[in-house]
Scaffold this motif. Structure first.
Motif, mmCIF file in Angstrom:
data_model
loop_
_atom_site.group_PDB
_atom_site.id
_atom_site.type_symbol
_atom_site.label_atom_id
_atom_site.label_comp_id
_atom_site.label_asym_id
_atom_site.label_seq_id
_atom_site.Cartn_x
_atom_site.Cartn_y
_atom_site.Cartn_z
ATOM 1 N N ALA A 1 12.669 -2.596 5.866
ATOM 2 C CA ALA A 1 12.238 -3.757 5.092
ATOM 3 C C ALA A 1 12.914 -5.027 5.596
ATOM 4 N N ALA A 2 14.191 -4.944 5.930
ATOM 5 C CA ALA A 2 14.924 -6.127 6.391
ATOM 6 C C ALA A 2 14.359 -6.664 7.702
ATOM 7 N N LEU A 3 13.872 -5.773 8.566
ATOM 8 C CA LEU A 3 13.382 -6.195 9.876
ATOM 9 C C LEU A 3 11.899 -6.558 9.885
ATOM 10 N N THR A 4 11.160 -6.176 8.837
ATOM 11 C CA THR A 4 9.710 -6.444 8.829
ATOM 12 C C THR A 4 9.265 -7.216 7.582
ATOM 13 N N LEU A 5 9.537 -6.664 6.401
ATOM 14 C CA LEU A 5 9.037 -7.276 5.171
ATOM 15 C C LEU A 5 9.697 -8.625 4.894
ATOM 16 N N VAL A 6 11.003 -8.699 5.034
ATOM 17 C CA VAL A 6 11.707 -9.962 4.768
ATOM 18 C C VAL A 6 11.252 -11.062 5.718
ATOM 19 N N PRO A 7 11.199 -10.824 7.040
ATOM 20 C CA PRO A 7 10.690 -11.879 7.930
ATOM 21 C C PRO A 7 9.266 -12.302 7.606
ATOM 22 N N ALA A 8 8.428 -11.345 7.247
ATOM 23 C CA ALA A 8 7.034 -11.679 6.929
ATOM 24 C C ALA A 8 6.957 -12.597 5.720
ATOM 25 N N VAL A 9 7.679 -12.267 4.658
ATOM 26 C CA VAL A 9 7.628 -13.059 3.423
ATOM 27 C C VAL A 9 8.154 -14.468 3.650
ATOM 28 N N PHE A 10 9.317 -14.595 4.270
ATOM 29 C CA PHE A 10 9.944 -15.914 4.380
ATOM 30 C C PHE A 10 9.344 -16.767 5.485
ATOM 31 N N SER A 11 8.819 -16.167 6.531
ATOM 32 C CA SER A 11 8.146 -16.976 7.552
ATOM 33 C C SER A 11 6.835 -17.528 7.011
ATOM 34 N N MET A 12 6.187 -16.768 6.139
ATOM 35 C CA MET A 12 4.944 -17.227 5.540
ATOM 36 C C MET A 12 5.196 -18.428 4.621
ATOM 37 N N LEU A 13 6.305 -18.390 3.902
ATOM 38 C CA LEU A 13 6.642 -19.499 3.002
ATOM 39 C C LEU A 13 7.188 -20.698 3.758
ATOM 40 N N GLY A 14 7.820 -20.449 4.878
ATOM 41 C CA GLY A 14 8.384 -21.542 5.667
ATOM 42 C C GLY A 14 9.474 -22.284 4.909
ATOM 43 N N ARG A 15 9.521 -23.597 5.088
ATOM 44 C CA ARG A 15 10.552 -24.404 4.430
ATOM 45 C C ARG A 15 10.364 -24.473 2.918
ATOM 46 N N VAL B 1 0.838 -1.207 0.000
ATOM 47 C CA VAL B 1 0.000 0.000 0.000
ATOM 48 C C VAL B 1 0.872 1.256 0.000
ATOM 49 N N VAL B 2 1.896 1.262 0.846
ATOM 50 C CA VAL B 2 2.787 2.429 0.908
ATOM 51 C C VAL B 2 3.502 2.631 -0.425
ATOM 52 N N ALA B 3 3.992 1.527 -1.022
ATOM 53 C CA ALA B 3 4.705 1.631 -2.297
ATOM 54 C C ALA B 3 3.799 2.151 -3.405
ATOM 55 N N VAL B 4 2.571 1.625 -3.467
ATOM 56 C CA VAL B 4 1.628 2.064 -4.505
ATOM 57 C C VAL B 4 1.255 3.531 -4.292
ATOM 58 N N ALA B 5 0.988 3.895 -3.043
ATOM 59 C CA ALA B 5 0.613 5.283 -2.746
ATOM 60 C C ALA B 5 1.728 6.245 -3.136
ATOM 61 N N LEU B 6 2.967 5.920 -2.766
ATOM 62 C CA LEU B 6 4.087 6.794 -3.112
ATOM 63 C C LEU B 6 4.360 6.782 -4.608
ATOM 64 N N GLY B 7 4.173 5.612 -5.238
ATOM 65 C CA GLY B 7 4.399 5.522 -6.676
ATOM 66 C C GLY B 7 3.471 6.422 -7.466
ATOM 67 N N PHE B 8 2.226 6.549 -6.987
ATOM 68 C CA PHE B 8 1.248 7.377 -7.700
ATOM 69 C C PHE B 8 1.246 8.828 -7.220
ATOM 70 N N ALA B 9 1.396 9.020 -5.909
ATOM 71 C CA ALA B 9 1.233 10.360 -5.350
ATOM 72 C C ALA B 9 2.521 11.171 -5.316
ATOM 73 N N GLY C 1 13.206 -4.253 -4.982
ATOM 74 C CA GLY C 1 12.500 -3.408 -5.944
ATOM 75 C C GLY C 1 11.385 -2.617 -5.279
ATOM 76 N N LEU C 2 10.635 -3.281 -4.397
ATOM 77 C CA LEU C 2 9.573 -2.599 -3.649
ATOM 78 C C LEU C 2 10.179 -1.527 -2.738
ATOM 79 N N THR C 3 11.303 -1.851 -2.127
ATOM 80 C CA THR C 3 12.001 -0.889 -1.278
ATOM 81 C C THR C 3 12.449 0.323 -2.083
ATOM 82 N N PHE C 4 12.923 0.085 -3.308
ATOM 83 C CA PHE C 4 13.374 1.172 -4.181
ATOM 84 C C PHE C 4 12.229 2.139 -4.470
#
Length: 721
Positions: free
Chosen positions: A324-338, A22-30, A212-215
């Motif tokens: 991103a390293a402390l929030t987004l990365v853990p969220a993505v990889f913990s969701m995928l698990g092994r 949401v933040v990325a899309v909002a900043l990308g457009f606004a 890329g999202l971070t960028f």
């Protein structure tokens, strides 16, 4: 704190991911787009003489026109121009005038445009904008070159274009799309290396998508800050943002994933493993990011506007990457698990790390020898720094077959090297009264007698209080000799000979470069020490020690010197270059010292952690090197490889930049972080953690009594000892 952040991201992975999107899309457009700019008004402070000259010229001589490019005419056989040739030349110039070129005001050639020896003739191309590097101007120079080929058909003449706009055009075309090249090389290296390391397509692709999202978020925040007026930055920063974000982003992701994989191998479930991984390396990542951020923010102390604008923008990008390293990365990889490691199976077992284990065992067994050899290597390479010669002549780094380079050389067959870019001497009445004509004539004779070059008659302002003299130097305006003349003899003579009641100012390209050189040297003496002190404070807080930060920063200083010295050895001593890119020390500072410090921080944090578990200094070093080598090596190869691509460019200054950063990162990772720092830490023993005491840390993930709930010990590391 970091464990809590990790648990929050892991418990609400979809919410965390959605928030970032949401933040990325909002900043990308606004958020507004970063725009190109050529405003160099704040490049140097107004206290510098060359800046004062430029502003006085704009105020008093607004009608003055300096060619953005110059057409150099000569006979095809390089003989003297005949009457017929001169007639053809007038027709060609008239033909150029009749055509309409975007942002080109006029094409000028007068009686004085033919050289005294009659072999060379010039035509000045005057732009409608002040900036000769404007994209519209350079494109028009390209069109003028095409038009010249047609207009010269049937004559005995040949022509080439040189000057700032023509040089800029050739630089762009010879370098190609450097931004695209860097981006493509970075993506390819990240994907390939992650695929080799983890043998999983998901882990190879996901970090690229996350960065890329971070960028998008980072550039949106930067452009918003620019629009709000609190930050100065333009689209030229995009290339460096790409490298910084992918460099530090990959580092932080690897720091986390390697620890996550280590915990999974020990039998942890994915979500608790990720939470604990964030708890264990979160402080390390935050400290590494903090070191990079303060290093970038130290650029605010620079007297160069370009660096002052760059610092905060880069600091914002690193802060976003940290989040991103402390929030987004853990969220993505913990969701995928092994499943993130699919289809790889070897990830379940610990790799043997033979080389790393042997290096760790050797360092633990012979720390004095390892410290002497690694430190001695860095010191030997650093000797080259004393021969560093900053080069400001960007044209000299271009391939010799480019039209602007050839035309510039041809022009010197008939004119002085500074013909199209004179140094300006302004004489200003101190009380605002009219300057005496006899004094002006005397002043001109004194300037001419000094032998710097031809001095033009005085051009007096309408009020009569300012007079301007053009000094055509015998050497190229951007050459070392011209800069030395402008900074010393020319200014000294101009100031000393000024009539009573007036003051003299010297400007122009040579004087501007002399002032930039002075400002750069001043920045080195201010920015680097301040950044070093700030990084030491961060290291002290991370390690709870006042000893370790000192030898770590000494190691960083050695690495900086070794990087710059190696580049001097290769390009000045072996390849015979006259000098190196004058901003090279800043580039090494940004990418080798600031970002490369990540590897030192990762290593020393792991050393502290292992010591906190009760291991002896030797055991701690053996385990830390064995566990950390693959992380440091993978991250270093990605960043070094990104810059190594620049070695393929034809421009020698891009080659210098590519080699310096690539080689510097490899030195920092494999010599400093994996050898020198562990060896010195072993020699100091527990004194390295003073005043932390004998147990400097209970260790992230340790029990309150200091014991370790799970104590894996590498069998290979044991056997190697």
């Amino acid at each position: 704190m970091f464990g809590g952040i990790g648990r929050l991201a892991v418990r609400r992975p979809w919410l965390t991911i959605l928030a970032w999107i949401v933040v990325a899309v909002a900043l990308g457009f606004a958020a507004p787009q970063l725009k190109p700019t050529s405003d160099q008004a704040d490049f140097l402070p107004s206290s510098y003489e060359s800046v004062q000259v430029g502003r006085l010229q704009e105020k008093v001589f607004p009608q003055q026109e300096t060619p953005a490019a110059v057409v150099v005419f000569q006979r095809s056989d390089e003989g003297k121009l005949t009457a017929a040739d001169r007639a053809d030349l007038r027709e060609v110039v008239s033909g150029l005038r009749d055509r309409r070129f975007d942002r080109i005001k006029s094409v000028k050639a007068d009686a004085g445009s033919v050289s005294p020896n009659g072999r060379i003739a010039l035509a000045g191309i005057v732009a409608t904008v002040d900036d000769p590097y404007d994209t519209g101007v350079t494109e028009s120079v390209k069109d003028i070159r095409a038009a010249l080929k047609k207009l010269l058909t049937g004559t005995e003449l040949k022509a080439g274009t040189t000057g700032p706009a023509a040089t800029a055009l050739d630089s762009q075309e010879s370098a190609g799309d450097t931004d695209a090249m860097i981006m493509q090389a970075t993506l390819l290296l990240i994907i390939v290396l992650l695929l080799i390391i983890f043998r999983s397509p998901l882990i190879a692709i996901l970090p690229v998508l996350i960065i890329g999202l971070t960028f998008v978020v980072a550039t949106g925040l930067i452009s918003t800050a620019v629009e709000a007026g609190g930050l100065q930055a333009d689209s030229s920063i995009t290339a460096i943002l790409i490298v910084v974000l992918f460099g530090v982003g990959t580092d932080y992701i690897l720091f986390l994933l390697f620890r996550y994989r280590e915990l999974l191998r020990e039998g942890h479930d994915p979500r608790p493993a990720m939470s604990e991984a964030v708890g264990r390396v979160g402080e390390t990542i935050a400290s590494a990011a903090g070191a990079v951020i303060v290093a970038f923010l130290a650029l605010l102390l620079s007297s160069l506007g370009m660096l002052r604008a760059m610092g905060p923008a880069l600091a914002i990008s690193v802060a976003v990457t940290l989040a991103a390293a402390l929030t987004l990365v853990p969220a993505v990889f913990s969701m995928l698990g092994r499943k993130a490691f699919w289809p790889s199976k070897p990830w379940r077992t610990r790799p043997r790390h033979r080389f790393a284990a042997r290096a760790g065992a050797l360092t633990a067994r012979r720390p004095g020898l390892v410290a002497a050899l690694s430190g001695g290597l860095l010191a030997a390479l650093a000797v080259g720094v004393f021969s560093f010669n900053p080069a400001f002549d960007s044209e000299s780094s271009l391939p010799k077959d480019l039209e602007s380079v050839r035309a510039g050389q041809d022009m010197q067959r008939g004119f002085a090297a500074g013909q199209t870019d004179p140094s300006w001497v302004l004489l200003e009445s101190e009380d605002g009264g009219r300057l005496d004509r006899a004094d002006l004539d005397t002043y001109r004779r004194q300037l001419a007698a000094a032998g710097f070059g031809e001095v033009s008659p005085a051009v007096v302002s309408p009020k009569g209080d300012v007079a301007q003299f053009g000094v055509v130097l015998k050497v190229k305006p951007a050459s070392d000799r011209a800069i030395e003349l402008a900074a010393g003899p020319l200014r000294d003579t101009a100031h000393r000979a000024a009539p009573d009641g007036s003051r003299a100012l010297v400007g122009g390209t040579s004087a501007l470069l002399a002032d930039i050189q002075h400002a750069t040297n001043r920045d080195y003496s201010v920015v680097f020490p301040v950044a070093g002190i700030a990084i030491m404070v961060i290291l002290g807080l991370l390690l709870r020690s006042v000893v370790a930060p000192w030898y770590l920063m000494l190691a960083v200083g050695l690495g900086f010197g070794a990087t710059l010295g190696s580049t001097v050895w290769l390009f000045q001593d072996i390849r015979g270059e006259q000098g190196l890119l004058f901003t090279l020390p800043v580039i090494v500072y940004l990418f080798v010292v600031a970002i490369g410090t990540d590897y030192n921080i990762l290593m020393v944090a792991r050393l502290r952690e292992e010591t906190g578990r009760g291991r002896s200094p030797a055991e701690a070093v053996r385990e830390a090197v064995t566990r950390t080598a693959s992380t440091v090596g993978a991250a270093a190869f990605i960043l070094a490889g990104t810059f190594g691509v620049l070695l393929l460019a034809e421009n020698s200054m891009l080659q210098q930049m590519g080699f310096a950063v690539a080689f510097g990162i490899l030195l920092t990772a494999f010599v400093m972080a994996l050898l020198l720092v562990p060896a010195v830490t072993t020699l100091l023993g527990r004194r390295a953690w003073w005043p932390g005491g004998r147990n400097p840390s209970a260790g992230e993930g340790a029990r309150p009594d200091g014991t370790e709930p799970h104590e894996p010990v590498d069998a290979v590391a044991r056997s190697a000892t």
